[in-house]
Enzyme design. Structure first.
Site, PDB file in Angstrom:
ATOM      1  N   THR A   1     -29.297  40.665 -60.507  1.00 25.91           N
ATOM      2  CA  THR A   1     -29.096  40.535 -62.290  1.00 25.91           C
ATOM      3  C   THR A   1     -28.829  42.450 -62.216  1.00 25.91           C
ATOM      4  O   THR A   1     -29.477  44.046 -61.942  1.00 25.91           O
ATOM      5  CB  THR A   1     -30.401  40.777 -62.353  1.00 25.91           C
ATOM      6  OG1 THR A   1     -30.481  39.833 -62.420  1.00 25.91           O
ATOM      7  CG2 THR A   1     -29.964  40.743 -64.335  1.00 25.91           C
TER       8      THR A   1
ATOM      9  N   HIS B   1     -30.925  40.412 -52.431  1.00 28.95           N
ATOM     10  CA  HIS B   1     -31.400  39.709 -54.332  1.00 28.95           C
ATOM     11  C   HIS B   1     -31.541  40.776 -55.195  1.00 28.95           C
ATOM     12  O   HIS B   1     -30.533  41.993 -55.085  1.00 28.95           O
ATOM     13  CB  HIS B   1     -33.276  40.062 -53.579  1.00 28.95           C
ATOM     14  CG  HIS B   1     -33.712  38.497 -52.352  1.00 28.95           C
ATOM     15  ND1 HIS B   1     -34.431  37.934 -52.539  1.00 28.95           N
ATOM     16  CD2 HIS B   1     -33.023  38.381 -51.254  1.00 28.95           C
ATOM     17  CE1 HIS B   1     -34.674  37.026 -51.386  1.00 28.95           C
ATOM     18  NE2 HIS B   1     -33.914  37.259 -51.099  1.00 28.95           N
TER      19      HIS B   1
ATOM     20  N   GLY C   1     -35.348  41.685 -61.345  1.00 29.83           N
ATOM     21  CA  GLY C   1     -35.498  42.699 -62.476  1.00 29.83           C
ATOM     22  C   GLY C   1     -34.438  43.135 -63.323  1.00 29.83           C
ATOM     23  O   GLY C   1     -33.754  43.257 -62.639  1.00 29.83           O
TER      24      GLY C   1
ATOM     25  N   ASP D   1     -37.816  30.065 -53.353  1.00 29.42           N
ATOM     26  CA  ASP D   1     -37.503  31.299 -53.041  1.00 29.42           C
ATOM     27  C   ASP D   1     -38.763  32.370 -52.511  1.00 29.42           C
ATOM     28  O   ASP D   1     -39.612  31.816 -53.803  1.00 29.42           O
ATOM     29  CB  ASP D   1     -37.028  31.549 -54.164  1.00 29.42           C
ATOM     30  CG  ASP D   1     -36.246  33.058 -54.534  1.00 29.42           C
ATOM     31  OD1 ASP D   1     -35.995  33.252 -53.360  1.00 29.42           O
ATOM     32  OD2 ASP D   1     -35.690  34.071 -55.750  1.00 29.42           O
ATOM     33  N   HIS D   2     -38.337  33.514 -52.384  1.00 27.78           N
ATOM     34  CA  HIS D   2     -40.293  34.308 -51.787  1.00 27.78           C
ATOM     35  C   HIS D   2     -41.465  33.295 -51.670  1.00 27.78           C
ATOM     36  O   HIS D   2     -42.251  33.476 -52.383  1.00 27.78           O
ATOM     37  CB  HIS D   2     -39.793  34.939 -53.230  1.00 27.78           C
ATOM     38  CG  HIS D   2     -38.898  35.642 -53.715  1.00 27.78           C
ATOM     39  ND1 HIS D   2     -38.753  37.004 -51.807  1.00 27.78           N
ATOM     40  CD2 HIS D   2     -38.230  35.949 -53.931  1.00 27.78           C
ATOM     41  CE1 HIS D   2     -37.990  38.326 -52.122  1.00 27.78           C
ATOM     42  NE2 HIS D   2     -37.060  37.161 -52.770  1.00 27.78           N
TER      43      HIS D   2
END
Ligand code: 13P
Length: 285
Positions: free
Chosen positions: A211, A208, A181, A82-83
């Site tokens: 959360t 993305h 985040g 990831d990233h």
């Protein structure tokens, strides 16, 4: 059942109206919890290791651990970096057997983003590994990358056709109002932008910053054209909160497994909940 590429695991998701969950892990317990949750739901699953997680666990350790887990269950499992911004790390992960990598050159100028993403796609082609790249910038904080939020960071649909054609990538991360985040207030997502981009390209689109997105937000994003849905921070919080609680309740436990078992189980619960929202239970093809 199978250790598969991102391209394979996302095949059919958009046409059939579901999203495949992509979950960040940082150790054995959360990784196994993610797989157990998905296996219980008979759902395809993507395990994501950030550059920081790979450095913590080790490149080969990550690859061999997840491959072993994948071979022990009856669902398709994809292991995704990831990233990543470092070409050396990306190549090492591809060589070690990751089935997908993300090159994140989204903070660079458009031309440079194309050049780097194409370079990774060419290298990955040697093993058949899939590649995700990003256009626009997803806001918030992901490890040491901090991006301010605002509409000027959203993906510009006009940039999409040339980017997809010239890079040869397999999945495209787009910015439409999500952020990495926890959210300070409920995110305002631009579903029309997803629909516009989905009308321009057939390649799977990636969301993305899962959360804190409410169930309806996920469902609308998937109905608008998202195929891969990333969730990270919620699992990190589940890991540490569970561990803290169980240690507090049993301060004299001598066997670490009696603490960490709870972490595995709680991570599986979070994943099962997300799979129900994303609609990918019983979607193993
Ligand atoms: P969250 O940590 O906000 O869930 O985002 C995860 C993510 O998008 C990883 O790339």
């Amino acid at each position: 059942m199978a250790y598969v590429t991102l391209k394979e695991i996302l095949r059919g998701a958009r046409e059939n109206g579901y999203g495949v969950g992509a979950f960040n892990f940082n150790s054995y317990e959360d990784a196994q919890g993610i797989i157990n949750g998905a296996a219980e739901k008979k759902a395809p699953v993507i395990l994501m290791a950030s550059a920081g997680a790979v450095k913590y666990i080790g490149v080969k350790q990550t690859a061999y651990m997840v491959k072993g887990m994948a071979e022990s269950v009856d669902i398709p499992v994809c292991l995704h970096l990831d990233h990543a911004t470092s070409m050396d790390l990306i190549k090492a992960c591809i060589d070690a057997g990751f089935t997908s990598v993300m090159i994140d050159a989204s903070k660079k100028a458009y031309e440079e983003n194309i050049r780097e993403s194409a370079l990774v796609a060419r290298y990955a082609g040697k093993t058949g590994c899939s590649v995700e790249a990003e256009l626009g910038r997803v806001g918030g904080k992901e490890e040491d990358v901090i991006v301010k939020e605002g509409k000027d960071t959203y993906t510009n649909p006009n940039d999409v056709p040339r980017f997809v054609k010239e890079t040869g990538i397999d999945a495209l991360a787009i910015a439409f109002g999500t952020a990495h985040g926890f959210y300070k207030k409920e995110p305002n997502l631009d579903f029309e932008l997803i629909k516009t981009v989905a009308g321009i390209t057939d390649i799977p689109l990636v969301m993305h910053g899962g959360t804190g997105v409410p169930p309806e937000g996920f469902k609308k994003a998937i109905a608008s054209g998202i195929s891969k849905v990333n969730v990270g921070t919620e699992l990190k919080a589940t890991y540490v909160n569970t561990l803290r609680d169980v240690v507090k309740k049993n301060p004299n436990e001598a066997d670490p497994r009696n603490y960490l078992k709870a972490v595995k189980e709680q991570c599986a619960e979070v994943v099962k909940g997300k799979i129900d929202i994303f609609g990918c239970a019983d979607k193993i093809v």
